[in-house]
Design a protein around this motif. Structure first.
Motif, PDB file in Angstrom:
ATOM      1  N   UNK A 134      24.551 -32.586  -1.036  1.00  0.00           N
ATOM      2  CA  UNK A 134      25.253 -31.303  -1.421  1.00  0.00           C
ATOM      3  C   UNK A 134      25.153 -31.173  -2.990  1.00  0.00           C
ATOM      4  N   UNK A 135      25.004 -32.336  -3.628  1.00  0.00           N
ATOM      5  CA  UNK A 135      24.968 -32.193  -4.977  1.00  0.00           C
ATOM      6  C   UNK A 135      23.626 -31.803  -5.421  1.00  0.00           C
ATOM      7  N   UNK A 136      22.750 -32.321  -4.459  1.00  0.00           N
ATOM      8  CA  UNK A 136      21.201 -31.805  -4.673  1.00  0.00           C
ATOM      9  C   UNK A 136      20.992 -30.245  -4.537  1.00  0.00           C
ATOM     10  N   UNK A 137      21.867 -29.687  -3.390  1.00  0.00           N
ATOM     11  CA  UNK A 137      21.693 -28.525  -3.249  1.00  0.00           C
ATOM     12  C   UNK A 137      22.213 -27.530  -4.486  1.00  0.00           C
ATOM     13  N   UNK A 138      23.272 -27.978  -5.148  1.00  0.00           N
ATOM     14  CA  UNK A 138      24.019 -27.462  -6.329  1.00  0.00           C
ATOM     15  C   UNK A 138      22.897 -27.512  -7.375  1.00  0.00           C
ATOM     16  N   UNK A 139      22.148 -28.569  -7.607  1.00  0.00           N
ATOM     17  CA  UNK A 139      21.086 -28.744  -8.557  1.00  0.00           C
ATOM     18  C   UNK A 139      20.034 -27.891  -8.391  1.00  0.00           C
ATOM     19  N   UNK A 140      19.531 -27.522  -7.052  1.00  0.00           N
ATOM     20  CA  UNK A 140      18.479 -26.398  -7.051  1.00  0.00           C
ATOM     21  C   UNK A 140      18.900 -25.067  -7.055  1.00  0.00           C
ATOM     22  N   UNK A 141      20.107 -24.789  -6.929  1.00  0.00           N
ATOM     23  CA  UNK A 141      20.722 -23.386  -7.332  1.00  0.00           C
ATOM     24  C   UNK A 141      20.632 -23.366  -8.833  1.00  0.00           C
ATOM     25  N   UNK A 142      21.268 -24.375  -9.569  1.00  0.00           N
ATOM     26  CA  UNK A 142      21.363 -24.389 -11.060  1.00  0.00           C
ATOM     27  C   UNK A 142      19.930 -24.229 -11.620  1.00  0.00           C
ATOM     28  N   UNK A 154      20.321 -30.498 -16.459  1.00  0.00           N
ATOM     29  CA  UNK A 154      20.212 -31.906 -17.026  1.00  0.00           C
ATOM     30  C   UNK A 154      21.494 -32.874 -16.691  1.00  0.00           C
ATOM     31  N   UNK A 155      22.592 -32.428 -16.790  1.00  0.00           N
ATOM     32  CA  UNK A 155      23.882 -33.254 -16.568  1.00  0.00           C
ATOM     33  C   UNK A 155      23.908 -33.612 -15.167  1.00  0.00           C
ATOM     34  N   UNK A 156      23.766 -32.584 -14.075  1.00  0.00           N
ATOM     35  CA  UNK A 156      23.934 -32.699 -12.662  1.00  0.00           C
ATOM     36  C   UNK A 156      22.710 -33.708 -12.402  1.00  0.00           C
ATOM     37  N   UNK A 157      21.553 -33.491 -12.883  1.00  0.00           N
ATOM     38  CA  UNK A 157      20.373 -34.421 -12.475  1.00  0.00           C
ATOM     39  C   UNK A 157      20.646 -35.866 -12.665  1.00  0.00           C
ATOM     40  N   UNK A 158      21.322 -36.288 -13.986  1.00  0.00           N
ATOM     41  CA  UNK A 158      21.654 -37.411 -14.501  1.00  0.00           C
ATOM     42  C   UNK A 158      22.746 -38.298 -13.487  1.00  0.00           C
ATOM     43  N   UNK A 159      23.492 -37.091 -13.246  1.00  0.00           N
ATOM     44  CA  UNK A 159      24.627 -37.651 -12.425  1.00  0.00           C
ATOM     45  C   UNK A 159      24.217 -38.256 -10.820  1.00  0.00           C
ATOM     46  N   UNK A 160      23.334 -37.262 -10.397  1.00  0.00           N
ATOM     47  CA  UNK A 160      22.620 -37.612  -9.190  1.00  0.00           C
ATOM     48  C   UNK A 160      21.684 -38.925  -9.249  1.00  0.00           C
ATOM     49  N   UNK A 161      21.076 -38.925 -10.278  1.00  0.00           N
ATOM     50  CA  UNK A 161      20.235 -40.400 -10.451  1.00  0.00           C
ATOM     51  C   UNK A 161      21.098 -41.506 -10.744  1.00  0.00           C
TER      52      UNK A 161
END
Length: 166
Positions: A134-142, A154-161
């Motif tokens: 679900x986080x990746x879905x938000x990242x794609x929307x961002x 960048x911040x969400x990508x870092x959190x996911x990583x």
């Protein structure tokens, strides 16, 4: 956060880098910065706008003063704006009430689907819950809202990583 002293009052930036926003004082507990008068006023003052209250609540939350931020958000005439709901979600999530925070984020998204910051925070909450999908879905929307170079992406990508791999 950069700090300076002016007439014995601690100053903090209003968000972002020091070059982006004018410096605003950190007000004592129970007060809020009023952008019209350029001074701290009582939270109960009817003259202070909801926008100033909302912005100051976020500053409080970013300073780790989550309960104060929530108390200030409780004084809004209109608490159901995308920004206010996002900041309420942020403060509750930081207090460990992640599910409650997600509820506020989802209400904020419903009001403003193009609000990148709420999508970042919603994604971070999903990471906390172990829902990286679900986080990746938000990242794609961002990415569609502001590209891969915006701070929210960048911040969400870092959190996911950094999320534990399952």
């Amino acid at each position: 956060m950069a700090m300076a002293l002016l007439s014995g009052q601690a100053l903090a930036s209003g968000g972002g880098s020091d070059d982006e926003a004018p410096r605003k004082p950190n007000c004592p507990k129970g007060q809020v910065w009023d952008s019209k008068t350029h001074k701290c006023t009582m939270q109960t003052s009817k003259a202070t706008s909801d926008e100033d209250r909302t912005d100051y609540a976020y500053r409080l939350a970013k300073d780790g003063r989550y309960e104060e931020a929530l108390s200030l958000l409780n004084t809004l005439k209109n608490p159901d704006t995308a920004k206010a709901l996002n900041y309420r979600g942020y403060a509750t999530r930081k207090l460990g009430r992640t599910d409650e925070g997600i509820g506020y984020y989802l209400k904020s998204v419903a009001l403003d689907p193009k609000y990148a910051q709420v999508r970042e925070y919603l994604g971070e909450a999903y990471v906390i819950k172990g829902r990286v999908d679900l986080a990746k879905e938000q990242l794609a929307t961002i990415e569609t809202l502001c590209s891969r170079t915006c701070e929210e992406y960048e911040d969400l990508a870092a959190a996911i990583a950094a999320a534990p791999k399952t």
